[in-house]
Each structure stands twice: as C-alpha cells, then as structure tokens.
Design an enzyme around this catalytic site. Structure first.
Site, short mmCIF file in Angstrom:
data_model
loop_
_atom_site.label_atom_id
_atom_site.label_comp_id
_atom_site.label_asym_id
_atom_site.label_seq_id
_atom_site.Cartn_x
_atom_site.Cartn_y
_atom_site.Cartn_z
N HIS A 64 -3.65 2.76 -4.56
CA HIS A 64 -4.80 1.88 -4.78
C HIS A 64 -5.01 1.00 -3.55
CE1 HIS A 64 -7.52 -0.82 -6.79
NE2 HIS A 64 -7.44 -0.15 -7.91
N GLY A 108 -0.88 4.37 -7.24
CA GLY A 108 -1.91 5.12 -7.94
C GLY A 108 -2.04 6.55 -7.43
N TYR A 138 0.86 -1.71 -15.39
CA TYR A 138 0.22 -0.40 -15.35
C TYR A 138 -0.52 -0.16 -16.67
CZ TYR A 138 -0.68 3.54 -12.48
OH TYR A 138 -1.33 4.42 -11.66
C1 LCV Z 1 -4.98 -1.14 1.37
C2 LCV Z 1 -3.52 -0.31 2.95
C3 LCV Z 1 -2.68 0.19 1.95
C4 LCV Z 1 -3.08 -0.01 0.59
N1 LCV Z 1 -4.23 -0.68 0.35
O1 LCV Z 1 1.05 1.93 8.03
O2 LCV Z 1 0.83 1.65 -8.55
S1 LCV Z 1 0.36 0.27 -8.51
O3 LCV Z 1 0.24 -0.31 -9.84
O4 LCV Z 1 1.17 -0.55 -7.60
C5 LCV Z 1 -1.26 0.31 -7.80
C6 LCV Z 1 -1.91 -0.99 -7.95
C7 LCV Z 1 -1.18 0.78 -6.39
O5 LCV Z 1 -1.43 1.93 -6.10
O6 LCV Z 1 -0.85 -0.22 -5.45
C8 LCV Z 1 -0.73 0.28 -4.07
C9 LCV Z 1 0.74 0.71 -3.90
N2 LCV Z 1 0.92 1.11 -2.47
C10 LCV Z 1 1.95 0.70 -1.74
O7 LCV Z 1 2.81 -0.08 -2.15
C11 LCV Z 1 1.97 1.22 -0.30
C12 LCV Z 1 1.51 0.08 0.63
N3 LCV Z 1 1.50 0.57 2.02
C13 LCV Z 1 2.66 0.73 2.71
O8 LCV Z 1 3.78 0.50 2.23
C14 LCV Z 1 2.50 1.23 4.13
O9 LCV Z 1 1.14 1.04 4.50
C15 LCV Z 1 2.80 2.77 4.20
C16 LCV Z 1 4.31 2.98 3.99
C17 LCV Z 1 1.97 3.53 3.16
C18 LCV Z 1 2.39 3.27 5.60
O10 LCV Z 1 3.03 2.45 6.55
P1 LCV Z 1 2.52 2.52 8.06
O11 LCV Z 1 3.42 1.63 8.84
O12 LCV Z 1 2.34 3.94 8.46
P2 LCV Z 1 0.63 0.40 7.89
O13 LCV Z 1 1.44 -0.25 6.82
O14 LCV Z 1 0.58 -0.21 9.24
O15 LCV Z 1 -0.86 0.55 7.30
C19 LCV Z 1 -1.90 1.02 8.14
C20 LCV Z 1 -3.15 0.38 7.63
O16 LCV Z 1 -3.43 0.80 6.29
C21 LCV Z 1 -3.49 -0.34 5.43
C22 LCV Z 1 -2.66 -1.41 6.11
O17 LCV Z 1 -3.07 -2.67 5.63
C23 LCV Z 1 -3.01 -1.16 7.57
O18 LCV Z 1 -4.32 -1.67 7.76
P3 LCV Z 1 -4.65 -2.44 9.17
O19 LCV Z 1 -4.37 -1.40 10.24
O20 LCV Z 1 -6.08 -2.85 9.01
O21 LCV Z 1 -3.66 -3.60 9.18
N4 LCV Z 1 -2.95 0.00 4.13
C24 LCV Z 1 -1.81 0.67 3.88
N5 LCV Z 1 -1.61 0.79 2.56
N6 LCV Z 1 -2.38 0.48 -0.43
N7 LCV Z 1 -4.67 -0.98 2.68
#
Ligand code: LCV
Ligand code: LCV
Length: 259
Positions: A64, A108, A138
C-alpha cells in the site's frame, strides 16, 4: 505515465507493475489502473492474466502507498478503497490471474499475491504482511485470503512477526504454486498460462467462481460483524496507528504504546 503496462502476448493478458521509482507501491492510481486493465481484458475475453513487475525487479511491490493511508480516525482498508476494489476485480475476473513474482513483496502486495489464483515465484521472492509494523488493523477479507491460502498458524506467524518469508518457505507454505529459477520464471509462467488457456474458458471461469463462492462461505452473525468493526475502529483510532504512519514518513522506528 502508465503505472500498469497492459499487453496481450500470444493470447495471454500481461499486467506489469510499472513504478519502480516508488517500488511499485500500490497507490490509488496504480490500483485504479489495474482494475481498468482487467476490465479491458474481460471485454476482449482474455482467458488468463499474468501479473508481474519489471524483469528481475528487486522489489515486486512495496505494498500500500503509505503516503496515501488516512492519517487516523479513518479505516485504512475500507471496502471501497482502490486496493480492495482491485482485489475484488481479480477475484471476479472470469479466468485465472497468475502472480509472477521476482523480488520482495510487502504488506498489501502480499495480500494481492494470495488473492491471485496462482503464484509462481523465483528464488529472490520474499513475502511480508506488515500491519503490526504500523499499528494498523488489517481487514477481515484480507485475513481470510491468508487463512484460505496458508492456514491459520502460518498466517498468524506472518501477521504477528511482519517478517519477510523467504521463497523456499513461501513454497512450502503454499503461497507459491511453483518455485522456479529466475532464468526460467518467464517461460515457465507463460507455459502454465498457455496450458490453462487451451482448456475450456467457460468451464475454467465457472470453476473459478465456484471456488470464490465456496471459499467465502463463512456465515457470520451481524453481532460478530459489528464486533470486528468495533475492534478495528479501536486500532485505527489509536495513537499507535498515528505513530506507525508518522514513523514511516520520518524514516525511523515507531515507538508503540499499545493504545
Ligand atoms: C509509499 C514507498 C513505499 C510505500 N509507500 O527503496 O500490510 S499493511 O497493513 O501494512 C498495508 C497498509 C501496507 O501495505 O503498508 C505498506 C507496507 N510496506 C512496507 O512496509 C514496505 C515499505 N518500504 C520499504 O521497506 C522499502 O522501500 C523497500 C524495502 C520496499 C525498498 O527499499 P529501497 O531501499 O530499495 P527506498 O526505501 O529508498 O524507497 C524508494 C522510494 O519508494 C518509496 C520511498 O519512500 C522512496 O521514495 P523517495 O525516493 O521519494 O524517497 N516507497 C517505498 N515503499 N509502501 N512509498
Ligand atoms: C469411458 C473410457 C474412459 C473414460 N470413459 O487406454 O473430472 S471431469 O469433470 O472431467 C469428469 C467428467 C471425468 O472424470 O471425466 C473423465 C476424465 N478422464 C480422462 O480424461 C481420461 C480419459 N482416458 C484416457 O486419457 C486414456 O484412456 C487413459 C490415459 C486413461 C488410458 O489410455 P490407454 O491408451 O491405456 P485407451 O485410451 O485405449 O482406453 C481403453 C478403453 O477404455 C476406454 C477407451 O475408450 C477404450 O475403450 P475401447 O477399447 O472400447 O476404445 N476409456 C478410457 N477412459 N473416462 N471410456
């Protein structure tokens, strides 16, 4: 920009998540485009659909779009939210939707994977369901997707730990129908799709709909329904949920207080 690439290759529908800069986060727009693309395929009577990310993606989808989650006092996974609408489009699509997974899958997007009819993953695929990392409640249908796919004890481990499940365990748990090498996953998945497409599309679509009706056949009393809603409201009205979102935006670990 197309957040979802829509193609028909050899009669098979292919949807590619196409926002790597945001790690294919399931934003409102991306989910809306996914639902529309499935409607287009339905009109063209495409018998089987493959849902994938770009080739050899490190992150299949980050789940999400957290920046679009309501801050507090609103249900973050409401029935009419674009992500839930996209999930129901997949369930209602008159043919199998096969998730082809390379890279890490979060939140999600793991629900999206277990909502698809089949899932094929390679050795880089991992699966995490993460609401407890953000103090988020959830939703009932989402929890049912997991119970139906992996059973309660595995689903509880995934929800309570929020830890990524690696490919081998995901295969043993039944999240993946097949675990194949990265170099083979495209050919394998297209072969699987073509095999299904060669069978009677009408019989396949009717049997898929029967699975859906039967797997959702859980009589629940109105009182139980209201209790679930009250429990979830307590969580999305909580300080923990507010803190969970804030921590993500500030790129720091959340400090939960349990209220
Ligand atoms: C917006 C993002 C996101 C993101 N949203 O790259 O299941 S529930 O109930 O929790 C539900 C509500 C749900 O689905 O929640 C989301 C759960 N997702 C996560 O917890 C994953 C969050 N993301 C991460 O942990 C990392 O981004 C990963 C491991 C996926 C990738 O890491 P990496 O180092 O390759 P960055 O973190 O640098 O992210 C690159 C860009 O994508 C955005 C993040 O903010 C960044 O944007 P900017 O370059 O503008 O800073 N991004 C990543 N995930 N879920 N935005
Ligand atoms: C009548 C037969 C049959 C047969 N019926 O030997 O699951 S559902 O929804 O589909 C449900 C409706 C159902 O159960 O549908 C049936 C699904 N079954 C199949 O698709 C298998 C069909 N049979 C075959 O594929 C082959 O017969 C197998 C692989 C089972 C065996 O091959 P083999 O070369 O050893 P033959 O095909 O030569 O068959 C020997 C004799 O048995 C008859 C077949 O017509 C032949 O009869 P004749 O010697 O009189 O020609 N036979 C085989 N299966 N399901 N009759």
């Amino acid at each position: 920009m197309d957040l979802i690439l829509e193609e028909i290759i050899d009669g098979i529908g292919v949807l590619t998540l196409n926002n790597p800069a945001k790690r294919n986060a399931l934003s409102l727009d991306l989910c809306a485009e996914m639902a529309d693309a499935l409607d287009h395929f339905k009109k063209k009577r495409v018998p089987v659909v493959i849902l994938r990310a770009q080739k050899n993606a490190k992150v299949w989808s980050a789940g999400h779009d957290i920046t679009q989650l309501p801050k507090v006092h609103h249900d973050p996974l409401a029935y009419d939210s674009p992500m839930e609408i996209a999930f129901r489009r997949i369930q209602g699509y008159p043919g199998p939707v096969i998730a082809m997974i390379q890279g890490s899958v979060w939140g999600g997007a793991t629900d999206l994977t277990v909502t698809c009819d089949l899932a094929v993953g390679d050795e880089t695929s991992t699966f995490a369901i993460t609401p407890v990392k953000m103090g988020l409640p959830y939703n009932a249908s989402g929890i049912m997707h997991f119970i139906n796919r992996v059973g309660s004890n595995i689903a509880k481990e995934m929800f309570f730990t929020a830890e990524p499940v690696k490919a081998i365990r995901a295969y043993h748990f039944g999240i993946l129908n097949n675990l194949v090498k990265s170099s083979e996953i495209e050919e394998f998945t297209f072969d699987l799709a073509r095999k299904i497409a060669a069978n009677s599309p009408l019989a396949v679509s009717v049997i898929k709909e029967q699975f859906r009706i039967l797997s959702e056949a859980h009589p629940i009393s109105p009182e139980s329904f209201e209790r679930i809603q009250a429990l979830r409201r307590k969580v999305y009205n909580s300080g923990d949920y507010k803190e969970g979102i804030k921590a993500f935006m500030e790129k720091r670990k959340p400090q939960f207080k349990g209220k």
